[in-house]
Design an enzyme around this catalytic site. Structure first.
Site, PDB file in Angstrom:
ATOM      1  N   CYS A  32      23.981  96.078  38.155  1.00  0.00           N
ATOM      2  CA  CYS A  32      24.034  97.507  38.485  1.00  0.00           C
ATOM      3  C   CYS A  32      24.691  98.296  37.343  1.00  0.00           C
ATOM      4  O   CYS A  32      25.893  98.151  37.099  1.00  0.00           O
ATOM      5  CB  CYS A  32      24.796  97.695  39.795  1.00  0.00           C
ATOM      6  SG  CYS A  32      25.288  99.379  40.158  1.00  0.00           S
ATOM      7  N   CYS A  35      27.536 100.694  38.354  1.00  0.00           N
ATOM      8  CA  CYS A  35      28.744  99.932  38.697  1.00  0.00           C
ATOM      9  C   CYS A  35      29.591  99.687  37.453  1.00  0.00           C
ATOM     10  O   CYS A  35      30.824  99.826  37.475  1.00  0.00           O
ATOM     11  CB  CYS A  35      28.370  98.594  39.334  1.00  0.00           C
ATOM     12  SG  CYS A  35      27.454  98.722  40.885  1.00  0.00           S
TER      13      CYS A  35
END
Length: 333
Positions: A32, A35
């Site tokens: 991600c 993230c």
């Protein structure tokens, strides 16, 4: 400098939820991009605001901990969830550093206020205020004063210590100032069991209650050498509702408890000696009495000790004392 705790199992996460008042969880994935982008801001907040047993920052890899992600409905990364006393109080979806910082700093301010209130509560008895071993659950009242002092009973109490009503004393336990020894020159303000470690407490109420949770305080001495004589904290507790009288110990063996609770060492607050017992609220919606059966303790002693009990929930209209109603008892109970 504190770093976020990397969660490696559901058991580890559940333990942190119990031991820390506030927990911030970062649900992320290695693949991600957002993230990774917000990770430095999260690390910085953790370094600045982490406080042992008060605010804990965690990181949860959703690919490795799918059961935790599923339990809290996490479907997009990153997702940040804030817990207070094991309950979700805020959710932030997406990489929004400004929003995350705002929510977490507000949480830190609330945590500081909560910590200060707890410390103030430890010395409030002199002013006549009610002492609490832990914060009251949000949305519920302290209904300990709804018990009927004339009807309360306690089986297997050692007469050298306090009475059953001692458990509902609103003052700070004297043992908090004396390593579990209690005050000198007066009667002990706690109770201990007599012939073995079991205690059976019957609590009739003056009104029909909704009982949400209990707080149980137990402060055994910390420097006694004779472990066989040093009283234990409760470990297994069985709860019965709407009984018309105190249960005998043999009688309790034949009746299914409404709820059985097991307390572990980490459930006891190290500063106040208090454990919070959340009840299955749906089972305690219309309660006229409680039987609290302390089945055993956390060691090998034959003594059990309880200093205070506080009850939280909602009070209803007062009823006429006399005959207790039994609600929802099954035939043959």
């Amino acid at each position: 400098m504190a770093h976020p705790v990397q969660i490696s199992s559901k058991e580890q996460f559940d333990s942190l939820l119990r031991s820390s008042t506030f927990v911030v969880a970062d649900f992320y994935a290695d693949w991600c991009g957002p993230c990774h982008a917000i990770a430095p801001a999260y690390e910085q907040l953790a370094a600045q605001l982490s406080r042992p047993n008060l605010i804990t920052f965690t990181k949860i890899n959703v690919d490795n901990q799918q059961d935790i992600a599923k339990a809290y409905g996490v479907t997009a990364m990153p997702t940040f969830i804030v817990f207070e006393r094991s309950r979700v109080v805020n959710t932030i979806r997406g990489a929004n550093p400004q929003k995350l910082t705002e929510v977490v700093r507000k949480l830190a301010a609330e945590a500081s206020k909560s910590d200060s209130s707890a410390e103030a509560g430890e010395s409030s008895a002199a002013g006549g205020a009610v002492w609490y071993g832990a914060a009251a659950p949000k949305g519920y009242d302290d209904i300990s004063d709804q018990y009927d002092p004339k009807g309360v009973e306690l089986l297997n109490r050692d007469s050298d210590f306090g009475l059953a009503k001692t458990l509902f004393d609103s003052s700070k336990p004297s043992s908090l100032d004396g390593k579990g020894k209690g005050k000198t020159g007066g009667a002990p303000d706690w109770i201990e069991s007599d012939t073995d470690e079991q205690l059976m407490l019957f609590i009739p109420f003056q009104s029909r209650l909704k009982v949400h949770s209990l707080q149980i305080t137990s402060l055994p001495p910390t420097d006694d050498e004779d472990d066989d004589e040093t009283p234990m904290r409760p470990k297994t507790i069985q709860l019965y509702s709407n009984r018309s009288h105190v249960l005998g110990f043999d009688e309790a063996d034949d009746i299914p408890a409404v709820q059985t609770v097991t307390l572990d060492a980490q459930d006891w607050d190290p500063k106040t000696g208090t454990a919070k017992v959340d009840l299955r609220f749906v089972k305690f919606q219309s309660v006229t009495s409680l039987v609290v059966f302390f089945v055993d303790g956390d060691g090998d002693s034959e003594k059990l000790r309880v200093d205070r009990i506080r009850i939280f929930g909602e009070a209803g209209e007062k009823r006429e004392m006399g005959k207790l109603e039994k609600i929802g008892d099954e035939p043959g109970e």
